[in-house]
Structure formats: structure tokens, C-alpha cells
Design an enzyme around this catalytic site. Sequence first.
Site: not given
Lengths: 251, 300
Positions: B46, B73-74, B126, B129, B162
Site C-alpha cells: 500500500k 485517498g492513500l 506512485n 494517485c 508508476k
Amino acid sequence: MSPLEFREAPVLDQREVAPNIFLLRVGGEFHALPGQFFLLRAWGLHPPLSRPMSVFDLSPGSLSFAYAVRGEGTRLLSRLRPGDIVQVLGPLGKGWSRAEGKVALVGGGMGLAPLLFTAKVFGRPLHIFLGFKGEPFLVEEFLPFGEVYVATEKPGYPGAFLGLVTEAFEPRGYAAVYACGPRPMLEALYEKCRAAGVPLHVSLEERLACGIGACFGCTIFTKRGPVRLCREGPVFRADEVFDGARSFRGT
Amino acid sequence: MEPDLSVGLRNWRLASPVIAAAGTFGFGEEYAELYDLAILGAVVTKTLTLCPRAGNPQPRLWETPCGLLNSIGLENPGIDAFCQEILPRVLRLGVPIVVSVFGDDPEEYGELARRIPPNVAALELNLSCPNVPGKSPVLAPTEVAARVAAARASWSGELWVKISPEGDYLGSALAAQDAGADAIVAVNTFRGMAIDLERRAPVFANVMAGLSGPAIKPLSLRIVYELCGVLHIPVIGCGGITSGRDALEFIFAGAHAVQVGTANFLHPLALPRIIREMQEYLRSQGIRNIEEVRGCARKR
């Protein structure tokens, strides 16, 4: 906690117990604690997610679920016939445990789903309050396990209280109350229980994806911060989720 | 003989080309209760941020035809709590751990990279997002380059980036490559939305959400095909894979490996099944090594 299992179970029977309300029974030796749930699926790519359902009843050789048809997933489940296969993952979440003494179960509408197995395991002394908008359903299933009181908002059911179950219910005198139902019902119940100083335990619902705590899709805010409904719940002490839990507006 | 599914990336060799995608697999511990994670190439955690984040309000999930909108939302415990409390347990799961991180700016990526211990298999940035209020998931290539360079400066291990499928994804991937990325993970979710007719309002508080699942597979496959034509570092394909055949399409398009996310929700044992289906296909075709067929569908 009981070990998690994934399996394919055959449908033993299914019946529509009231308009749009179904009771589905699948075969196999299962285990669960009252308040735990399973993820059910009987289709391919769509809808993407499986459907979380509380244990309605568990007996040697079978596991059953009571549900209302609300969308595509439950519509597909309602079409299952004996011999069809359902994918079942569980038991999931934490269950609730019985307080000593006389306790009450309160269900609102489809919120009665987790309460039958709870009643069966908890045992007497037990009072069961079931509230409905219209015609009561599945009440007879509860009769062997405690004193059952029914409330409905629709006139014409002799013996039933006419009105909301939260109006019919008085928490004073119970060691604890266990409830499931629509959010406004649970909040009204919490006000009554808090005033009476009686602990209330609630079973909550959110949309969820993985069911095992990996995706954080079902997170709710509680007094102890964000928690995963599927893992730390779905049963909570009401004061943890209704009282002082900050409104969840991102960060 | 079993076909060899192992694949070589720049600095290490994956036991399998199938990797659990960030945000769908927690920190691996939950799925480890269901099967042995050693069959996977890696688990991407995660996404972690410098400070703990509570994430977005409910609802966070919405189904679309063969797709899933999410607005998590992380939510995460923060990088320090992760490194101290969670990572030591996760490193014992018997599968390479890739740590995914998100920062607000290049400096935060540098700081996050500094806090990752060297015993994780890779760091995944990341950069895409779609669910952070007030932040666009679509970065210009110069912004991508700055973030990758900042992380590269404080992380000497394998570095994955990513990217978003939106905006100048080719320019972003090239910028990441030039700034020191070892692999490009393509792609994150597409921004989508849904409107609740009863409330006459967007379903999600953040209005937009990330679309994943089988619905996006042709789109992500097309982007992976394009990227594999212009990059010299490995591409890890991601987006809508639910079967061994889906995964092989990405490999045939030129990807070294694949990440699988939403399929874990369709079926908790999706990853073992995808690996098994890939092996069955290779065996049926008499292919001994998956690397023999990488890029085989590319037009020359």
C-alpha cells in the site's frame, strides 16, 4: 480468530420469504462467530465485487444468508437454484460476544440478518426486538431462541407494536444491547442506551472490496481513528462509532 | 518440465512475472493467510506517505460495468510507523517486498527514499494517485523527472516509477527513464466519476475517482505496447488483468512483468490462478521460458 477459508459451496435451497427478501442456504461444514460475515459470489467479471453477508444461520452441514435484492449482485444471487455453486470466503471480521445476564437484540428491517445466529449462540435470557416498515418477515425463525417483540410502521398486524422499533424498545434492565439496522435507527437506539447507561453493540455495513483488510475500501472513522469495517468490525461498540468520532472528510 | 516463468529485471530476477499491485494487497499479510506468497514475483505495498493519512470519506468504492471506481485517498500509517512496526513482519512473508511511496513534491520523494531500509527489493514511486484532494495525478514530464531524480539521489536500489495513463504518458515515462528509473509501471487508474441520481451529486466527495478492473484492460495494454516501443528499461504492465491470458497479452506486447490489483477483489486466489493459467498456456505451446515470448506480438 477462526481460520479464513475460501471454498465453492453448493446451493441447497433458496426461497423468497417476503417480496424481494431471500433466504439462501448453502451446503458444507462451516464455522463462524455470531456477527461475522462471508463474501459471496456466483458470477464472472461483473459485478466486480463479491457481496458481503452476515451469517443468518449456521448448522451442521449448512450455512444460510438472508438478504434483500438491492442491485446486480443480489439479483444474481436471488436467481441461484439448488445445485448451483456459490464461491464463499470467510468467516470474516470480528464477532460479538455475549454479556452476562439478560441481553436484547434489536433488528431493523434487513438488519435482522446477523441476529438469528447471534440469538442461537447467545441463548436465554434473551429479548429480541424486530422492526419493519411493512409486513414482518422471518419472525418465526427467532421464536425458539428468546422472547420476540415485533414493531411495524404499517397497521394491520395484531400483536405487533405500531411504530418504530426504537419507540417500542426500552434499554433499561438489560446487561447489553446488540443491534443492526439503518443508521438513523442505530443512532436513535444509541441515544436511548446512553441515557440508560446500557452498552450498545452495533453491526455496520459499507461497500467493501477485498473483505480481508487489504484494500481499505470500507474504512470508517471511530474514536480510535480510521478502522477497517471488514477487519476491526463489522461489529463495534456504539460509543466508538457514534460518539465523538470525527466526521470523515479526508485529510 | 514446468515452463520457466522467472523474468530478469535490471538488478534482480523475479521468480514469477506476476506482482501484487499497490493499494490492493495491503502489506501482504492478509493474503498470506490464504496462500503462499512465494509464488509471486513481488508484493507492492500500500502506498506510504511521510505523515499518516486517514484517507477519504465513505463512499470509497463504486462499481461500473466490469470496472471499479475507488477513492481510498492513500490511507496509510506513515512511512516511519510502516518501517518500524509493519516492514519487519512483512519481510518474513517469503516474497520480495516493493515499497510504494507518494510525496507532495520532489523533496518529499527524496525524504521518503532516504527512510526506506536497503533490504526491501525495490522502491516504487506512485506518481499517479488520482485520489488526493487538490492534487492532479497528471504530472508534466519535467515534474516527473524532478521527483524521480530526487528519489534516485537517496536510493541506490531498484527504482520503479508508476505513471498515470493520462497526459503525456510517453514523455513522462521517458523523463523517468532519463532521471534514473529502473522500470516503468504502466498504468495507474484512469480518472472517472459517477453521479448519484438520488442525491443529485457526485458519488465521491473528491468528485473524481480511479477506474480499474477489466474495463480498462484494452486501454492499459495499448499504453504498454506504445511504451515498450520507445523505452529501453523494462515496462511492468498493469491495468485490468484478471486471467493468465490477459497477463500474457501484456508480455507479448513487450512487458517484462505484470501487476495485478482489482482481480484480487474478484477472486481472493486470483494471483495463483493467473500464474497457473500462464504456465498451462506456455506448456500447451511448448514454450520453455516466458522470456522467449516477450514482445512477440509487436509489429516490426
